[in-house]
Motif scaffolding. Sequence first.
Motif, PDB file in Angstrom:
ATOM      1  N   ARG A 150      66.495 -64.589   6.413  1.00 33.63           N
ATOM      2  CA  ARG A 150      67.265 -65.171   5.317  1.00 33.63           C
ATOM      3  C   ARG A 150      68.468 -64.294   4.940  1.00 33.63           C
ATOM      4  O   ARG A 150      69.571 -64.795   4.758  1.00 33.63           O
ATOM      5  CB  ARG A 150      66.351 -65.374   4.104  1.00 33.63           C
ATOM      6  N   GLU A 151      68.256 -62.977   4.858  1.00 30.19           N
ATOM      7  CA  GLU A 151      69.304 -62.094   4.352  1.00 30.19           C
ATOM      8  C   GLU A 151      70.229 -61.531   5.435  1.00 30.19           C
ATOM      9  O   GLU A 151      71.362 -61.167   5.150  1.00 30.19           O
ATOM     10  CB  GLU A 151      68.672 -60.937   3.572  1.00 30.19           C
ATOM     11  N   HIS A 152      69.728 -61.440   6.665  1.00 31.40           N
ATOM     12  CA  HIS A 152      70.515 -60.802   7.725  1.00 31.40           C
ATOM     13  C   HIS A 152      70.722 -61.688   8.947  1.00 31.40           C
ATOM     14  O   HIS A 152      71.384 -61.267   9.894  1.00 31.40           O
ATOM     15  CB  HIS A 152      69.855 -59.481   8.147  1.00 31.40           C
ATOM     16  N   GLY A 153      70.131 -62.874   8.953  1.00 27.97           N
ATOM     17  CA  GLY A 153      70.315 -63.791  10.074  1.00 27.97           C
ATOM     18  C   GLY A 153      69.626 -63.375  11.353  1.00 27.97           C
ATOM     19  O   GLY A 153      69.904 -63.919  12.413  1.00 27.97           O
ATOM     20  N   GLU A 154      68.726 -62.423  11.286  1.00 27.17           N
ATOM     21  CA  GLU A 154      67.983 -61.954  12.459  1.00 27.17           C
ATOM     22  C   GLU A 154      66.550 -62.444  12.372  1.00 27.17           C
ATOM     23  O   GLU A 154      65.878 -62.214  11.379  1.00 27.17           O
ATOM     24  CB  GLU A 154      67.994 -60.423  12.540  1.00 27.17           C
ATOM     25  N   ARG A 155      66.101 -63.122  13.417  1.00 26.02           N
ATOM     26  CA  ARG A 155      64.752 -63.684  13.421  1.00 26.02           C
ATOM     27  C   ARG A 155      63.815 -62.809  14.240  1.00 26.02           C
ATOM     28  O   ARG A 155      64.098 -62.495  15.394  1.00 26.02           O
ATOM     29  CB  ARG A 155      64.794 -65.087  14.014  1.00 26.02           C
ATOM     30  N   PHE A 156      62.700 -62.395  13.609  1.00 22.75           N
ATOM     31  CA  PHE A 156      61.697 -61.565  14.273  1.00 22.75           C
ATOM     32  C   PHE A 156      60.320 -62.145  14.019  1.00 22.75           C
ATOM     33  O   PHE A 156      60.047 -62.663  12.932  1.00 22.75           O
ATOM     34  CB  PHE A 156      61.712 -60.129  13.726  1.00 22.75           C
ATOM     35  N   ALA A 157      59.451 -62.033  15.003  1.00 22.05           N
ATOM     36  CA  ALA A 157      58.055 -62.421  14.823  1.00 22.05           C
ATOM     37  C   ALA A 157      57.373 -61.340  13.996  1.00 22.05           C
ATOM     38  O   ALA A 157      57.765 -60.165  14.049  1.00 22.05           O
ATOM     39  CB  ALA A 157      57.362 -62.564  16.172  1.00 22.05           C
ATOM     40  N   PRO A 158      56.345 -61.695  13.237  1.00 21.67           N
ATOM     41  CA  PRO A 158      55.607 -60.677  12.477  1.00 21.67           C
ATOM     42  C   PRO A 158      55.067 -59.561  13.364  1.00 21.67           C
ATOM     43  O   PRO A 158      54.996 -58.402  12.940  1.00 21.67           O
ATOM     44  CB  PRO A 158      54.481 -61.470  11.815  1.00 21.67           C
ATOM     45  N   SER A 159      54.713 -59.879  14.602  1.00 17.90           N
ATOM     46  CA  SER A 159      54.202 -58.846  15.507  1.00 17.90           C
ATOM     47  C   SER A 159      55.287 -57.817  15.836  1.00 17.90           C
ATOM     48  O   SER A 159      54.994 -56.636  16.028  1.00 17.90           O
ATOM     49  CB  SER A 159      53.659 -59.471  16.785  1.00 17.90           C
ATOM     50  N   THR A 160      56.544 -58.245  15.895  1.00 15.30           N
ATOM     51  CA  THR A 160      57.650 -57.322  16.132  1.00 15.30           C
ATOM     52  C   THR A 160      57.807 -56.373  14.951  1.00 15.30           C
ATOM     53  O   THR A 160      58.030 -55.172  15.125  1.00 15.30           O
ATOM     54  CB  THR A 160      58.957 -58.100  16.361  1.00 15.30           C
ATOM     55  N   VAL A 161      57.668 -56.921  13.739  1.00 12.61           N
ATOM     56  CA  VAL A 161      57.750 -56.100  12.530  1.00 12.61           C
ATOM     57  C   VAL A 161      56.590 -55.102  12.522  1.00 12.61           C
ATOM     58  O   VAL A 161      56.761 -53.923  12.186  1.00 12.61           O
ATOM     59  CB  VAL A 161      57.744 -56.984  11.263  1.00 12.61           C
ATOM     60  N   HIS A 162      55.412 -55.561  12.948  1.00 10.40           N
ATOM     61  CA  HIS A 162      54.236 -54.686  13.007  1.00 10.40           C
ATOM     62  C   HIS A 162      54.475 -53.517  13.975  1.00 10.40           C
ATOM     63  O   HIS A 162      54.167 -52.365  13.679  1.00 10.40           O
ATOM     64  CB  HIS A 162      53.014 -55.498  13.426  1.00 10.40           C
ATOM     65  N   ARG A 163      55.038 -53.808  15.139  1.00  9.42           N
ATOM     66  CA  ARG A 163      55.321 -52.752  16.119  1.00  9.42           C
ATOM     67  C   ARG A 163      56.380 -51.783  15.591  1.00  9.42           C
ATOM     68  O   ARG A 163      56.327 -50.583  15.863  1.00  9.42           O
ATOM     69  CB  ARG A 163      55.746 -53.359  17.457  1.00  9.42           C
TER      70      ARG A 163
END
Length: 147
Positions: free
Chosen positions: A92-105
């Motif tokens: 929403r704020e930066h236009g970058e889409r990541f899966a929750p698993s990517t955030v976890h890693r």
Amino acid sequence: MTKPLSMDLRQRVLAAVDAGMSRRAAADRFGIAPSAAVKWFNLRRETGSVAPRAQGGDTRSGRIEALGPVILAMVEEAPDLTLVEIAERLEREHGERFAPSTVHRFFGRHGLTFKKSPATPASRTAPTSPRPARPGSRSSPSSTRSG
């Protein structure tokens, strides 16, 4: 992925080519694919070396690492955010889409964990729940009276 062929073999193949053998004939003599000999010859001509390039490694975490300070500030501001909420805010704020698993890693690479600590720790000596009675024991509701 397979390991690269040895530097010794690469040098021997190219030495045979330098001695006048064709690249295909040198490849046949040393039991390698002709395409390997051609690639090594071209690599030496372009770079001056026949050393194999680096293999593997992380090639995709750069996108999320670029937002690292933003993510860490987000968590410091609101430590109870979930991985899904962080991923949604990044989109929403930066236009970058990541899966929750990517955030976890990302958090794993930075040594951060978000395990919730229970209000009262479990007792190590007292049982946390009663054990069920064994069939036929006196305390079992299905036991029969004797006598």
